[in-house]
Every structure is written in structure tokens, then in C-alpha cells.
Motif scaffolding. Structure first.
Motif, short mmCIF file in Angstrom:
data_model
loop_
_atom_site.label_atom_id
_atom_site.label_comp_id
_atom_site.label_asym_id
_atom_site.label_seq_id
_atom_site.Cartn_x
_atom_site.Cartn_y
_atom_site.Cartn_z
N HIS A 181 -8.89 6.02 -4.70
CA HIS A 181 -8.77 7.34 -4.06
C HIS A 181 -9.44 8.49 -4.81
CE1 HIS A 181 -6.21 6.49 -0.60
NE2 HIS A 181 -5.71 5.51 -1.34
N HIS B 73 -5.93 8.99 5.57
CA HIS B 73 -5.31 8.36 4.40
C HIS B 73 -5.98 8.79 3.08
CE1 HIS B 73 -3.26 5.56 1.89
NE2 HIS B 73 -4.40 5.05 1.46
N HIS C 86 -3.51 1.71 -7.90
CA HIS C 86 -4.21 1.97 -6.63
C HIS C 86 -5.05 3.25 -6.67
CE1 HIS C 86 -5.08 1.82 -2.40
NE2 HIS C 86 -4.42 2.94 -2.15
N HIS D 113 0.82 -1.20 0.00
CA HIS D 113 0.00 0.00 0.00
C HIS D 113 0.87 1.26 0.00
CE1 HIS D 113 -3.66 2.21 1.91
NE2 HIS D 113 -3.46 2.55 0.66
N HIS E 132 1.37 4.10 -3.16
CA HIS E 132 1.25 5.55 -3.22
C HIS E 132 2.55 6.21 -3.67
CE1 HIS E 132 -2.70 6.54 -1.35
NE2 HIS E 132 -2.63 5.25 -1.08
#
Ligand SMILES: [Zn+2]
Ligand SMILES: [Zn+2]
Length: 399
Positions: free
Chosen positions: A98, A174, A94, A81, A85
Motif C-alpha cells: 500500500h 481499497h 501487508h 486481508h 489492515h
């Protein structure tokens, strides 16, 4: 989700918008049917490791195997993870999780379709350590399930629990794009990894989270959501003059761009001081149409999983599902009927052709009749929706 929606409305603090929630659930559905189209190489690598390289230390009958695996899985997840990012090639996958500018349980289901490409690499240590495959799958499923409930604005800080576990409060951080919240709190179940490795940030009452990504997507199109960072990387790699930079794009930190390209093609980042959520005006009928399509793709994905499909039928139905979400997003984006109707027409004709094909192939009449019934219902709804598009009332323009 329905409970959270009802609770939010009851409390006067609804955290759902139809367009954003439908967009997230489309991405969730697509992530579930991705497996009909592609196979990761991860499974084969895991097989080779368990056959030839794993330490034969663990057994499903020992309780400590499960505890050890549960903790080790989250440790591996933390690094996947975090690099998801920090490295552009992993962020490209990913980022889908978001893009939502809301934060609710539908955001949890907003998942990538391309994580299978590289994500498996991070779980190799589990197989090397000799954790049996069924234990990896079980603790991985528990880890994923745990992460669902933390996607809500309605749960405040939880005292001592915040110290050890991922919670709604520390996971809100986050998902936020505020300066001090960026690239923080990567844990899946345990927040202790962030405390250990220096990536922890507490939610501050003085700085409410602004959800979303710095280079906002500004569309509900799931295809764009799944591909936009890859497209940016391909463009940068193509445009830059230096060969080293053409390669470096693929291993660089997130946000890095070749200097010549950054100068020639600057990309705007949002100014958070006057941030507004992407929220094009739509009519009630566009909303009804979107809910209809959401239910349709959920039923379709459920049926795909329930029956035995040949590979090419899997691909064809995945394409139907993808194009359905994309054309629906055109409407949610306030797109014009003149531009969107040809796509809708082509999609409905393709579904008729597939239904006919399955009938000729001797499929159960229930299958092809459902296809025909869907097309008829879709066409009627489409006609009503286009009829009711009204620019004066803030609806999408006909042209
Ligand atoms: Zn993340
Ligand atoms: Zn999340």
C-alpha cells in the motif's frame, strides 16, 4: 505494464512514475526470492492437518470441489486481508502493498516479504474441510492472478459486475487514504464479502482516490518498506512503561499506541488537503541506472529459480539482490554520492568475491563471468551517473 504505460501516455493520462514503479517492482522481486531464505511453518501445519484432522470429503475429480474451494479461498482471503489492515502485526506485513502513491499494474506486484510468517493461519479452514492441497494451490494461484488486472486507473466502473466482483473501481477505493475509503473493499475476487460484512464503499466521482498510506514512507528503500511498521512496534513496546502495553502493542488494532509513548513520541499523519506525492528530483542517468538494476535483479531472481542452489548460496544471492535494491533506492531518494558510493563499492566488491568463490567452487564459467560482467557494467554506469549529477538541473547533490 508496458501496454498500460503506452496507453496512459497516448491518452494524456500517464499513471506511472519511474521511481515509484521501480520501487514497487523491487518489492515484487524481493517477495519472490524470500523463499530462498526462510521456510514458513505453514506447510508443516497443513501437512499435519491433512494427515490427521481433515474431513475426507473432497476429491479433485469432483467439479464442485473446485468451485467450493475457489469460493472458500476468497472467503479466507477476505479475513486475512481485513485483519491485515485492522491488526498492526498483520499490517506490518501487508503495508508493503500500500505504500505506492501511484496506482497502476506495478502496484499489483508490490508485495510483502513477511506475509509467510502469519498469513497461512487463515487458510487452515480449507485443509480442515478436506480440500486437497493441489486444489488449494491452484485456486490460490487463480485468485492471485485475478487480482493483477484490477490495479489500474484506466478502467471505469463496470455496471452489474461491480456488485459481485472486485474491480478496478472498487479496488482503487481499497488503495486510497481518503477518510471515507479507509479500510474498505477487502475482497480478492468477490466483493460480496464486503457487502455482507459491512466493509463495502463505492468509488465517488466527487472524491477522487488519493493513493498511499497515512504515515507515508517517504523513501523508496525496500528494506524500510518491509520493516518500518515492525520497527515502530518494537520502539513503542520498548519505550512504554507499562508491561501490559509492551505486550498489547503486538496484538493491538492498527494505529493503537500506548498513551505514554504517543505523548512522548507523537507521529505525524498526512494532512490530505495538501497532499503531495513523494517525488525527489533525479537526473536522467539515475533513472537509467535504476532501470539497469531492475533488469539485473529480475534476471538474478529468474536464474536463482532456474538452477539448484545450496541454502547458503540462496541466502548470499538474496542479500546481493536486497542490497542492490537498497543502494539503488538511495539514488532514487536523491541521496548524495558521497554517502552512497561507499555502499555501492562494498556491494560490488562482495559480488566480485562471490563470483570468485563460485569459480573456485568449480561453477560453470558462465555463472562467475556474468557476475564479473555485471560488476564492470555497473561500475561504468555508476561512474557516468555520478559524473552527470548536476545540482543546478535539479539532480541529486554530489555531497
Ligand atoms: Zn490491502
Ligand atoms: Zn491491491
Amino acid at each position: 505494464m508496458l501496454f498500460e504505460l503506452a496507453y496512459g501516455i497516448y491518452k494524456g493520462r500517464n499513471t506511472y512514475r519511474l521511481n515509484d514503479a521501480v520501487g514497487s517492482l523491487f518489492l515484487g522481486t524481493l517477495s519472490q526470492v524470500r523463499r530462498f531464505v526462510t521456510l514458513g511453518v505453514g506447510g508443516y501445519v497443513y501437512y499435519l492437518i491433512t494427515q490427521y484432522m481433515a474431513l475426507p470429503l473432497m476429491d479433485t475429480s469432483h467439479w464442485w470441489t473446485w468451485v467450493f474451494a475457489f469460493v472458500l479461498y476468497d472467503f479466507c482471503y477476505y479475513w486475512l486481508h481485513r485483519l491485515g489492515h485492522e491488526r498492526m502485526i498483520l499490517w506490518a506485513a501487508h503495508v508493503a502493498h500500500h505504500q505506492s502513491e501511484d496506482y497502476n499494474l506495478s502496484t499489483a506486484l508490490r508485495q510483502t516479504s513477511t506475509g509467510f510468517l502469519l498469513g497461512w493461519v487463515f487458510y487452515i479452514p480449507m485443509y480442515l474441510a478436506g480440500v486437497p492441497a493441489e486444489v488449494v494451490i491452484s485456486v490460490g494461484s487463480l485468485n492471485l492472478l485475478y487480482q493483477y488486472w484490477v490495479h489500474t486507473e484506466h478502467v471505469p466502473k463496470l455496471g452489474w459486475y461491480e456488485w459481485v466482483f472486485v474491480t478496478p473501481s472498487n479496488h482503487r477505493v481499497h488503495h486510497a487514504q481518503n477518510d471515507q475509503y479507509m479500510d474498505r473493499n477487502y475482497g480478492g475476487v468477490f466483493i460480496i464479502w464486503d457487502r455482507l460484512f459491512g466493509t463495502f464503499q463505492e468509488e465517488q466521482a466527487s472524491d477522487p482516490p488519493v493513493y498511499g498510506i497515512r504515515g507515508p514512507l517517504r523513501t523508496f528503500n525496500p528494506f524500510r518498506a518491509l520493516t518500518h511498521i515492525y520497527v515502530d512496534m518494537i520502539k513503542d513496546s520498548w519505550h512504554t512503561a507499562r508491561w501490559q502495553d509492551k505486550l498489547r502493542v503486538w496484538v493491538a488494532r492498527t494505529g493503537w499506541r500506548p498513551a505514554d509513548v504517543a505523548e512522548r513520541y507523537p507521529r505525524e499523519k498526512t494532512d490530505l488537503s495538501n497532499f503531495t506525492k513523494y517525488d525527489p528530483a533525479i537526473t536522467t542517468w539515475v533513472g537509467i541506472y535504476a532501470i539497469f538494476q531492475l533488469l539485473a535483479v529480475i534476471v538474478l531472481s529468474d536464474r536463482m529459480a532456474a538452477v539448484e542452489l545450496s541454502y547458503w548460496w540462496g541466502v548470499a544471492l538474496w542479500a546481493v539482490l536486497l542490497t542492490t535494491t537498497v543502494t539503488t533506492a538511495f539514488w532514487l531518494d536523491g541521496g548524495s554520492a558521497v554517502r552512497t558510493l561507499p555502499w555501492e563499492g562494498a556491494r560490488l566488491l562482495a559480488i566480485i568475491a562471490l563470483s570468485g568463490g563460485s569459480a573456485v567452487g568449480g561453477a560453470d564459467p558462465v555463472i562467475w563471468l556474468s557476475g564479473v560482467a555485471y560488476v564492470v557494467a555497473n561500475a561504468v554506469l555508476l561512474a557516468v551517473m555520478v559524473w552527470r549529477l548536476n545540482p543546478q538541473r535539479g539532480g541529486a547533490a554530489l555531497v
